[in-house]
Design an enzyme around this catalytic site. Structure first.
Site, short mmCIF file in Angstrom:
data_model
loop_
_atom_site.label_atom_id
_atom_site.label_comp_id
_atom_site.label_asym_id
_atom_site.label_seq_id
_atom_site.Cartn_x
_atom_site.Cartn_y
_atom_site.Cartn_z
N SER A 139 6.91 7.60 -12.35
CA SER A 139 6.74 6.73 -11.18
C SER A 139 7.57 7.18 -9.99
CB SER A 139 7.05 5.29 -11.59
OG SER A 139 6.71 4.42 -10.55
N HIS A 140 8.50 6.33 -9.56
CA HIS A 140 9.28 6.58 -8.35
C HIS A 140 10.57 7.33 -8.63
CE1 HIS A 140 10.12 2.97 -10.51
NE2 HIS A 140 11.38 3.07 -10.11
N ASP A 153 4.41 5.43 -3.89
CA ASP A 153 5.43 6.08 -4.72
C ASP A 153 4.89 7.32 -5.43
OD1 ASP A 153 3.82 4.79 -6.58
OD2 ASP A 153 5.47 4.52 -7.98
N ASP A 162 3.59 8.10 -8.34
CA ASP A 162 2.28 8.09 -9.01
C ASP A 162 1.26 7.18 -8.32
OD1 ASP A 162 3.75 5.84 -9.75
OD2 ASP A 162 2.72 5.65 -11.66
N ASP A 213 1.15 3.92 -7.52
CA ASP A 213 0.83 2.52 -7.83
C ASP A 213 1.64 1.53 -7.00
OD1 ASP A 213 3.17 3.04 -9.17
OD2 ASP A 213 2.47 2.34 -11.13
N ARG A 214 2.70 2.01 -6.35
CA ARG A 214 3.48 1.08 -5.51
C ARG A 214 3.10 1.21 -4.04
NH1 ARG A 214 9.69 0.73 -7.63
NH2 ARG A 214 9.15 0.24 -9.79
N LYS A 252 -1.31 -1.58 -11.03
CA LYS A 252 -1.04 -1.88 -9.63
C LYS A 252 -1.53 -0.70 -8.82
CE LYS A 252 3.78 -0.65 -10.26
NZ LYS A 252 4.67 -1.22 -11.27
C1 G1P Z 1 10.58 -1.64 -12.57
C2 G1P Z 1 10.18 -2.86 -11.79
C3 G1P Z 1 8.99 -3.53 -12.44
C4 G1P Z 1 7.85 -2.51 -12.56
C5 G1P Z 1 8.34 -1.27 -13.26
C6 G1P Z 1 7.27 -0.17 -13.28
O1 G1P Z 1 10.93 -1.99 -13.89
O2 G1P Z 1 11.25 -3.77 -11.68
O3 G1P Z 1 8.60 -4.64 -11.69
O4 G1P Z 1 6.77 -3.06 -13.27
O5 G1P Z 1 9.49 -0.74 -12.62
O6 G1P Z 1 6.92 0.23 -11.99
P1 G1P Z 1 12.45 -2.20 -14.38
O7 G1P Z 1 13.18 -0.93 -14.06
O8 G1P Z 1 12.98 -3.34 -13.58
O9 G1P Z 1 12.34 -2.52 -15.85
ZN ZN Z 2 4.77 4.04 -9.86
#
Ligand code: G1P
Ligand code: ZN
Length: 544
Positions: free
Chosen positions: A113-114, A278, A280, A282-283, A377
């Site tokens: 992800s990010h 982000d 991938d 999705d954000r 998302k």
């Molecule tokens: C974080 C975000 C959560 C999201 C997840 C994946 O998870 O807080 O809302 O679904 O990334 O993108 P966390 O690191 O808080 O467990």
């Molecule tokens: Zn992501």
């Protein structure tokens, strides 16, 4: 077929977190590490023979290597059709779209992800089921169990597949189909939104748009949609070429990491509409001219205005938000007369509600917004939804949000992240607070009295599964709420997340900076939980 059976032994810690298994690249490079996890997925699925699987990732370092490994293993395990994004790319939402469109057994998405990418940074792998959504907790637990019992995996001895050439090829008996990663997804967006109206807006020379892809996977998607299909000026999409290390940046669309976009939107001559996505895809973060839109407000505004968008003209079945997300969307749901669900953090909890037709829109405070058009998302989708509303209302995004506050009141919201803190101290802090939760009601901290406090648990109304320990909640006598939980996506140390929200209806008090409006709650949280003491930090690392 030339299937190789390779003996193997379990690795510690292959428990999927909030969103799949995330570790440092170095860990994934340990011989057998990735293979064990992939075989654990296949063992959990059971007989895979004759089935189709989607594979793609966010293009980060190790993406291509992992895809070659997974292709060989998938074929050795009986899959006969592998659909792969060209160059190994598929954004998370596009993977979900493709799984659904081609009705496959599911998909494997490579992404952290990010989190930053590169040889010393993070990598990740997650399995999505045949509905296109993240594996449910039942499935991820079964994968974890399988990873603890594994004694061999299956693979092939074969040459690498050419991931860059579109079209079909063969690997042993299976068909490998390299697809355009963008087309199916872009077609779906075009079917949901009013492209002619949005096109007229973005072609207007007075309207200036900037989408920052942060050198991550959405670059090619955003170029195709904004520049090619909608006709925005070339260059409207910046940082559009996906890079293995995201250009050295942190591909997280928030006020801290998307600083390039923030500077453009808040400068002397700001753009009219800005957005970022982000690693991938999705954000999302959406900004108006000099105006940040909090994701909790964003979800509420989209719900209140969904009837303006062709794909949602018939109304919403219901809405959902993760527990730490502010209650702004609840107020909209009440007015629309629809159900609003409160789920634990993580997208996987929305899937059942969407599959059962109970909700249409859902979102999280962590810059995640989506709908039942797929089961992840979806960053670009959210940006297009906003653009559609802006085009329809012919008003700046900031005015749309301010009007919303006037009508529904404002839920001030902020999240404070304390990153890379000592795991033991973090666990102790949460455990200590949890132990005294029952004694808190009636006690006053920094001038605010606790009305109730609990540890959030969730019973899924569709399958009755129960998830406990999903975050500590404190409700105060000023109507404010503080939530604390530890991150489930990190790869080293612990990250403490503290979420604050406070409802305000006084029209004169709707325009304060969030940190000012929430100052009382922030002090109270520190006093009750000892945040500074346990973390050893005077201030959070990231405030959103
Ligand atoms: C974080 C975000 C959560 C999201 C997840 C994946 O998870 O807080 O809302 O679904 O990334 O993108 P966390 O690191 O808080 O467990
Ligand atoms: Zn992501």
């Amino acid at each position: 077929m030339n299937v190789l059976r390779v003996e193997s032994q379990p690795f510690e810690g292959q428990k999927p977190g909030t969103s799949g298994l995330r570790k440092k690249v170095r860990v994934f490079e340990t011989p057998g590490y990735l293979e064990n996890f992939v075989q654990s997925i296949f063992n959990t699925l059971g007989d895979c023979s004759g089935q189709a699987l989607v594979i793609g990732g966010d293009g980060r370092y190790y993406n291509r290597v992992a895809i070659q490994t997974i292709l060989r293993m998938a074929v050795a395990n009986g899959f006969t059709r592998l659909i792969v994004g060209q160059g190994g790319l598929l954004s998370t939402p596009a993977a979900s779209c493709v799984i659904r469109k081609y009705a496959t057994r599911g998909g494997i998405v490579l992404s952290a992800s990010h989190n930053p990418g590169g040889p010393d940074e993070d990598f990740g792998i997650k399995f999505n089921g045949d509905n296109g959504g993240p594996a449910t907790e039942g499935v991820t637990d079964a994968i974890w169990q399988a990873s603890k019992e594994i004694d061999h995996y299956l693979t092939l001895e074969s040459l690498d597949v050419d991931l860059d050439r579109l079209g079909e090829s063969r690997l042993e008996g299976a068909v490998i189909e390299v697809i355009d990663p963008v087309a199916d997804y872009a077609d779906q967006m075009e079917a949901l939104f009013d492209f002619p109206k949005m096109s007229a807006l973005v072609r207007n020379p007075k309207f200036r748009l900037c989408f920052d892809a942060m050198h991550a996977v959405t670059g090619p998607y955003a170029r195709e949609i904004f520049e090619n299909r909608l006709g925005a000026r070339p260059g409207s999409v910046v940082n559009a070429d996906p890079k293995e290390d995201f250009g050295g940046g942190h591909p997280d669309p928030n006020m801290v990491h998307a600083h390039e976009l923030v500077a453009l939107m808040n400068g002397d001559d700001p753009m009219d509409f800005g957005a970022a996505s982000d690693g991938d895809g999705d954000r999302n973060m959406v900004m108006g001219s000099g105006f940040y839109i909090n994701p909790c407000d964003s979800l509420a505004v989209l719900a209140a205005n969904a009837h303006l968008v062709p794909g949602y003209r018939d109304g919403l079945a219901g809405v959902a938000r993760s527990m730490p997300t502010s209650r702004a969307v609840d107020r909209v749901a009440r007015e629309l007369g629809i159900d609003c669900y409160e789920t634990p953090t993580g997208w996987k909890f929305f899937g059942n509600l969407m599959d059962a037709g109970r909700i249409t829109l859902c979102g999280e405070e962590s810059f995640g917004t989506g709908s039942d058009h797929l089961r992840e998302k979806d960053g670009l989708w959210a940006v297009l939804f906003w653009l559609n509303i802006v085009a329809e209302e012919a008003k700046p995004a900031s005015e749309i949000v301010r009007d919303h506050w006037q009508r529904f009141g404002r839920d001030y919201f902020s999240r404070h992240d304390f990153e890379g803190i000592d795991s033991d101290a973090a666990t102790r802090m949460i455990a200590t607070l949890e132990e005294k939760l029952d004694t808190l009601p009636g006690q006053t901290f920094a001038g605010l009295t606790v009305e109730s406090a609990d540890s959030f648990s969730y019973r899924d109304p569709v399958d009755d599964s129960v998830s406990t320990g999903q975050g500590l909640r404190l409700f105060f006598n000023n109507g404010g709420r503080v939530v604390m939980r530890l991150s489930g996506t990190g790869t080293s140390g612990a990250a403490l997340r503290v979420y604050y929200d406070l409802y305000q209806v006084d029209p004169a008090l709707l325009g304060q900076p969030a940190q000012v409006a929430l100052a009382g709650l922030i002090d109270a949280a520190d006093e009750v939980a000892g945040i500074r003491k346990y973390t050893g930090r005077e201030a959070p690392d990231v405030i959103t």
